[in-house]
Scaffold this motif. Structure first.
Motif, PDB file in Angstrom:
ATOM      1  N   ALA A  83      38.947  39.383  24.613  1.00  0.00           N
ATOM      2  CA  ALA A  83      37.860  40.254  25.077  1.00  0.00           C
ATOM      3  C   ALA A  83      38.262  41.049  26.311  1.00  0.00           C
ATOM      4  N   THR A  84      37.526  42.121  26.542  1.00  0.00           N
ATOM      5  CA  THR A  84      37.593  42.865  27.794  1.00  0.00           C
ATOM      6  C   THR A  84      36.230  42.787  28.457  1.00  0.00           C
ATOM      7  N   TYR A  85      36.201  42.274  29.668  1.00  0.00           N
ATOM      8  CA  TYR A  85      34.970  42.150  30.447  1.00  0.00           C
ATOM      9  C   TYR A  85      34.983  43.258  31.498  1.00  0.00           C
ATOM     10  N   PHE A 101      35.853  48.589  36.250  1.00  0.00           N
ATOM     11  CA  PHE A 101      36.811  47.517  36.537  1.00  0.00           C
ATOM     12  C   PHE A 101      36.837  46.613  35.304  1.00  0.00           C
ATOM     13  N   ALA A 102      37.978  46.608  34.616  1.00  0.00           N
ATOM     14  CA  ALA A 102      38.117  45.890  33.352  1.00  0.00           C
ATOM     15  C   ALA A 102      38.982  44.652  33.555  1.00  0.00           C
ATOM     16  N   PHE A 103      38.468  43.498  33.131  1.00  0.00           N
ATOM     17  CA  PHE A 103      39.130  42.215  33.301  1.00  0.00           C
ATOM     18  C   PHE A 103      39.587  41.693  31.937  1.00  0.00           C
ATOM     19  N   ASN A 104      40.870  41.344  31.850  1.00  0.00           N
ATOM     20  CA  ASN A 104      41.429  40.766  30.621  1.00  0.00           C
ATOM     21  C   ASN A 104      42.103  39.440  30.942  1.00  0.00           C
ATOM     22  N   PHE A 105      41.871  38.439  30.098  1.00  0.00           N
ATOM     23  CA  PHE A 105      42.271  37.068  30.391  1.00  0.00           C
ATOM     24  C   PHE A 105      43.352  36.569  29.434  1.00  0.00           C
ATOM     25  N   SER A 178      50.325  41.959  39.566  1.00  0.00           N
ATOM     26  CA  SER A 178      49.104  42.367  38.875  1.00  0.00           C
ATOM     27  C   SER A 178      48.444  41.198  38.151  1.00  0.00           C
ATOM     28  N   THR A 179      48.977  40.004  38.311  1.00  0.00           N
ATOM     29  CA  THR A 179      48.424  38.818  37.660  1.00  0.00           C
ATOM     30  C   THR A 179      47.661  37.972  38.673  1.00  0.00           C
TER      31      THR A 179
END
Length: 530
Positions: A83-85, A101-105, A178-179
């Protein structure tokens, strides 16, 4: 039309009040999203930071994964790696995001995704097997060696529309990487020692972040927190099995001097008191997000998945399926309670996938809301019988409901309305209104003479359930205190709302002191084991 007095209303409600939809903010608020709990946005907050020395910052918090039991092992509550949050900001009033602001896990096991392994069996008949737990020993701020499962994430800043704008991968300024890492959920006190030890551990995961074209640093945190929302959920579902009017002369007075039989404020009424959530929090300098508008920003959160998913019939930890196609929004949340109290059930899934610029399709739900009419249909006759009256309706009578259009779709002029007004559902914040110190905040926000609170943004300590109930039943048709002066908003008249001044409540109290006083503000999560 004869006004309905509070005492008579209380007596009638005591025996006849019936159910409205659940007021659980956005916990499982639409049919489809209930199938995707890891993508279910439970609450969204946008407010001028009130941590001492952070006056020039705005905090945005998006909570996901509802109704987390602290003891929910062995897998606990990981984010969806497919998903992208996203957290979106519109700073010019056109109801289209200008910043996202897009968060990827990513989920990982040590030992090349084999996890911690033990040698089991006697010599000559030994096997190397992976352990079933997410940690195999104590975890602390200085020692993560026993962690058997971890999550990392990246944060992308997109300038312009999310799908076509310029994307920049943000860096942790301490490591120039970036992590970012997410703390392990609060498994329990044998693992972490104590609540304070867990908080010390989690504090390691607050990162300083550089923002393009921004001189000051932002902060980011993703991790488990105590669910900050409070609601009398179970009894509300059970045909509102309480009298939803304040029973004391003032909330918490304990004098029984309010409505006869009315519910009184008690933490026992909060059915989310033993629940955690997963928070995505970011604090950003105001100057870097306001653009060229009037300083009011609109914001909302979404979660999206690739449009197609093919499941692996021989699933592995790192390969459960293949995803492809366009990113498709499945969850959306701006202002609280909209999809619960306003949108009809047939369109709840549509709202979850819609974008603010397209919200004209939902206008009838706001201008001609069903909830007040439902309440009127269900107990008007009993009220008239008790009063010996012939009231035509108990619901507000101003149509279209300009008061609700203002509250939900346009914002209030001079408070949280953008220079360009595009009717749309967003949480709107005037960044120019100074934050109120934690100890001085009113849980009723603007209606409580506190312009820094809901609906001017939303802080974790704002009692949005009580506020929303009162607004829907016509509170804005009556004067409210603004800067300590009774103010007629001019949206409707007192005679339009018989019950507009009744202190509706679910009896579940909330205030800012239940939260922390610094970023990320939400309280330490509850332990899975004490």
């Amino acid at each position: 039309m004869k006004a309905l007095t509070p005492s008579i209303l209380a007596v009638v409600i005591c025996s006849t009040f019936v159910s409205a939809p659940s007021e659980a903010s956005s916990h499982r608020e639409a049919p489809n999203i209930s199938r995707f709990p890891t993508l279910d946005s439970t609450d969204f907050y946008v407010f001028n930071s009130y941590e001492q020395g952070r006056d020039d910052y705005v905090t945005l918090i998006a909570n996901y994964i509802p109704l987390q039991d602290a003891y929910g092992g062995p897998n606990y509550f990981a984010m969806d790696p497919d998903a992208t949050y996203s957290i979106h900001i519109d700073n010019d009033g056109d109801a289209v995001e200008d910043i996202t602001f897009a968060f990827n896990f990513k989920s990982m096991l040590p030992n090349d995704n084999q996890g911690v392994q033990l040698t089991v069996g006697p010599e000559g008949n030994q096997r190397t097997v992976s352990v079933p737990l997410k940690n195999v020993g104590g975890v602390s701020a200085g020692d993560n060696s026993a962690v058997n499962f971890s999550e990392s994430y990246t944060v992308s800043m997109i300038s312009g529309a999310q799908r076509t704008g310029e994307t920049t991968l943000l860096n942790n300024t301490a490591s120039n990487s970036s992590t970012f890492s997410k703390p392990l959920d609060y498994v329990g006190n044998k693992t972490f020692g104590s609540m304070s030890d867990y908080q010390t551990y989690a504090d390691q995961f607050v990162y300083q972040v550089s923002i393009p074209k921004c001189e000051s640093m932002a902060q980011v945190f993703v991790g488990q927190r105590k669910d900050p929302f409070v609601v009398n959920l179970g009894k509300t579902f059970d045909l509102v099995n309480y009298v939803p009017v304040e029973g004391d002369s003032a909330p918490g007075a304990g004098d029984g001097g309010g409505f006869p039989g009315g519910i009184t404020q008690s933490a026992d009424n909060d059915d989310l008191a033993d629940k955690n959530v997963t928070s995505i929090a970011i604090e950003i300098p105001k100057s870097c997000i306001v653009g060229e508008g009037n300083g009011v920003i609109g914001s909302w959160t979404t979660a999206s998945l690739p449009q197609a998913r093919v499941l692996n019939p021989n699933a592995k930890f790192a390969n459960n399926g293949v995803n492809g196609g366009a990113l498709t929004q499945v969850s959306r949340l701006g202002s609280p309670l909209v999809n619960e109290l306003v949108i009809g059930i047939k369109d709840k899934d549509t709202f979850s996938t819609a974008h603010p610029k397209d919200d004209a399709q939902f206008l009838d739900y706001v201008s001609h809301p069903a909830l007040p009419e439902l309440l009127n249909i269900l107990f008007k006759d009993a009220v008239n019988t008790t009063l010996g009256a012939n009231l035509e309706t108990l619901a507000p009578t101003n149509f279209p409901r300009t008061d609700l259009i203002t509250a939900f779709l346009t914002g209030f002029a001079g408070v949280n309305q953008q220079a360009t007004v595009t009717p749309s559902e967003m949480l709107r914040l005037n960044t120019g209104i100074a934050a109120t110190a934690q100890a001085d905040q009113s849980a009723f926000g603007v209606a409580g003479n506190d312009l820094a609170g809901f609906p001017n943004g939303r802080r974790p300590g704002d009692d949005v359930v009580d506020i929303a109930l009162r607004v829907v039943m016509g509170r804005l048709c009556h004067p409210i205190s603004v800067n300590s002066e009774d103010t007629d908003l001019g949206l409707c008249a007192p005679e339009d709302a018989n019950t507009g001044t009744v202190p509706f409540t679910d009896g579940a109290p909330i205030d800012a002191t239940m939260m922390n006083s610094s970023f990320p503000y939400l309280a330490t999560p509850l332990a899975g084991s004490k």
